[in-house]
Enzyme design. Structure first.
Site, short mmCIF file in Angstrom:
data_model
loop_
_atom_site.label_atom_id
_atom_site.label_comp_id
_atom_site.label_asym_id
_atom_site.label_seq_id
_atom_site.Cartn_x
_atom_site.Cartn_y
_atom_site.Cartn_z
N GLU A 1 24.64 -22.89 17.15
CA GLU A 1 25.69 -22.07 17.76
C GLU A 1 26.38 -22.83 18.89
O GLU A 1 27.60 -22.83 19.01
CB GLU A 1 25.08 -20.77 18.32
CG GLU A 1 26.13 -19.77 18.82
CD GLU A 1 26.48 -19.89 20.29
OE1 GLU A 1 27.40 -19.18 20.74
OE2 GLU A 1 25.86 -20.71 21.01
N ASP B 1 23.19 -12.31 22.63
CA ASP B 1 23.35 -13.69 23.12
C ASP B 1 23.97 -13.68 24.52
O ASP B 1 24.99 -14.31 24.76
CB ASP B 1 24.22 -14.51 22.14
CG ASP B 1 24.33 -15.97 22.57
OD1 ASP B 1 23.51 -16.41 23.40
OD2 ASP B 1 25.24 -16.67 22.08
N HIS C 1 20.82 -16.88 18.44
CA HIS C 1 20.81 -18.25 17.94
C HIS C 1 19.56 -19.01 18.37
O HIS C 1 19.08 -18.88 19.49
CB HIS C 1 22.09 -19.01 18.26
CG HIS C 1 22.38 -19.22 19.72
ND1 HIS C 1 21.90 -20.30 20.43
CD2 HIS C 1 23.14 -18.51 20.59
CE1 HIS C 1 22.35 -20.24 21.67
NE2 HIS C 1 23.09 -19.17 21.81
N ASP D 1 19.13 -18.41 26.76
CA ASP D 1 20.19 -18.78 25.81
C ASP D 1 19.63 -19.71 24.76
O ASP D 1 19.62 -20.91 24.96
CB ASP D 1 21.36 -19.42 26.58
CG ASP D 1 22.57 -19.64 25.71
OD1 ASP D 1 22.62 -19.07 24.61
OD2 ASP D 1 23.47 -20.39 26.13
ZN LIG Z 1 24.10 -18.56 23.52
#
Ligand SMILES: [Zn+2]
Length: 468
Positions: free
Chosen positions: A329, A355, A284, A296
């Site tokens: 996301e 992810d 994402h 992230d």
């Molecule tokens: Zn994530």
């Protein structure tokens, strides 16, 4: 996000139905195709695409909060980057979503021992307004303790929920210990609480609060909801243990607007057979707003795009490889839902997502163990030299591909070592320096090997006739 498949898997492994493959009936171990080994080892030694992408994205865009102007700039960056890398059909698929943005925030103990604590609002938190709110703290050691408390114990107070999350290689603490964040605010609101603060859903002892999404459900009115850092939560527990009423002043200013826009960035390597089912992979593009979204999930888009690029450099796959940089996301998987809807008619050979940071992949699992055991054996053999073990009890994972998998796409999961993931996850500390380039390349090598096997074979591009 994983639970719906777990039940089915457990049933299947307990009693293999006709036509399904149990571990005992798998074909013998496979030897690694030398072409696959060559691509894997090349990526392991020399991939620079993943680092270039995550370094570029986190430097030139930075944080990419869903639905904001920063995420829109990130989409432009993604289109430019994937076009330059030689991907085809690079485009944005927009969708609408409610946007939440953070304002000023702070927490302080007013009495008995006045002092400041470090706090961050959770996604979709209600706003205290700039003047903040003041209330007595009521302490629970779990979300279940809050649930069991009478409304009278909570009404008009600031709820504080503690927990005991510990680091784990598979990140399994996040499901259970994430409950204070996911459910705590709704329960507190329904019981009439003024606000809620939780111990950050994190495993570090740094003074970094961990944000993350929560929703007010069951008709609960939004109340201010924040996460204290782990050291500040422990400090608050010590203060509470002195036995005097503890009063906190809490300021969490935020804004929610309905008509926001995000989008998925889609790019392809067209397969030699345009009718063959597609390989879907990605990560994402959006991030929380405090760090630069390196682990992230800048790492995830970088790893999967780099692996696809390694295949592209080697030639043309039989099956189309579709790489998606999913939007929005973090606030609730809006991009994954939008992609599944927009591509409802598409057929997939596999769907997978990266992810879970950028530390080394240590285990893999795939539905193909049951539906295509020979390919499963080939994957097992090709991944083993990277130190990756098979996980026969694996479940599908990845919020962004969840809806596509629910709609029938076979899944693959390449699981990273999550021991330090929740030290950094959703904090201001999620920055590029947390990524180890060596482990990042191991991730690219694993995905490259998987794509080389799953893509149905790579042929060199036919030589173009020189133009006159
Ligand atoms: Zn994530």
């Amino acid at each position: 996000m994983k639970s719906h498949l777990l039940g089915a898997l457990l049933l299947a492994s307990a009693a293999p139905a006709l036509g399904q493959t149990s571990i005992a009936t798998l074909p013998p171990p496979a030897l690694v195709d030398p072409k696959v080994a060559m691509l894997r080892d090349h990526a392991l030694e020399s991939d620079h695409y993943a680092w270039d992408i995550v370094e570029g994205l986190t430097t030139e865009v930075g944080q990419r909060l869903a639905g904001t102007e920063a995420e829109a700039r990130a989409r432009d960056w993604a289109v430019k980057t994937m076009t330059a890398l030689g991907f085809s059909n690079v485009h944005v698929e927009p969708f609408d979503m409610p946007v939440w943005t953070r304002g000023a925030e702070g927490a302080e103990i007013v009495s008995p021992f006045p002092q400041k604590l470090v706090v961050a609002a959770l996604g979709y938190s209600g706003s205290t307004g700039p003047e903040g709110v003041t209330g007595e703290i009521v302490h629970f050691d779990s979300v279940d303790a809050l649930r069991a408390a009478p409304d009278s114990a909570v009404k008009g107070k600031i709820v504080f929920i503690d927990h005991d999350m510990m680091p784990a290689q598979d990140g399994s603490g996040y499901g259970q210990f994430g409950a204070p964040r996911r459910q705590g605010p709704t329960i507190a609101s329904l019981k009439g609480a003024l606000a809620i603060v939780i111990r950050s859903i994190g495993t570090d002892h740094h003074r970094n609060p961990h944000t993350g999404v929560q929703y007010f459900t069951d008709g609960a009115a939004p109340i201010p909801a924040g996460a204290l850092t782990v050291p500040d939560s422990e400090q608050l527990v010590r203060i509470l243990k002195r036995g005097k009423p503890v009063v906190m002043h809490l300021t969490l200013v935020s804004q929610k607007t309905a008509g926001g826009r995000s989008g998925n960035v889609v790019a392809e390597i067209p397969g030699r057979d345009p009718n063959a089912p597609v390989l879907l992979l990605g990560g994402h593009l959006d991030s929380w707003d405090q760090g630069t979204g390196a682990i992230d999930d800048g790492a995830g888009v970088a790893i999967t795009t780099a692996a696809a690029k390694q295949i592209m450099d080697a030639g043309r796959p039989l099956r189309t490889i579709r790489v998606v940089w999913f939007g929005a996301e973090e606030p609730g998987g809006f991009g994954g839902t939008a992609l599944a809807k927009a591509h409802a008619g598409d057929r997939y050979a596999i769907a997978g997502e990266s992810d879970f940071g950028a530390d080394r992949i240590w285990r893999f699992g795939t539905q193909l163990m049951k539906t295509d055991p020979a390919t499963y054996r080939a994957l097992e053999a090709a991944l083993a030299p990277l130190g990756i073990v098979k996980n026969d009890k694996a479940e599908a994972d990845g919020t962004d591909v969840d809806e596509t998998i629910k709609a029938g796409a076979p899944w693959i999961s390449l699981g990273q070592d999550g021991t330090r993931y929740f030290d950094i996850h959703h904090t201001p500390d999620d920055t590029l320096d947390k990524i180890d380039p060596v482990q990042l390349r191991q991730n690219v090598a694993a995905w490259t090997a998987a794509l080389a096997i799953l893509s149905g074979g790579i042929e060199p591009e036919p030589k173009r006739r020189p133009r006159r």
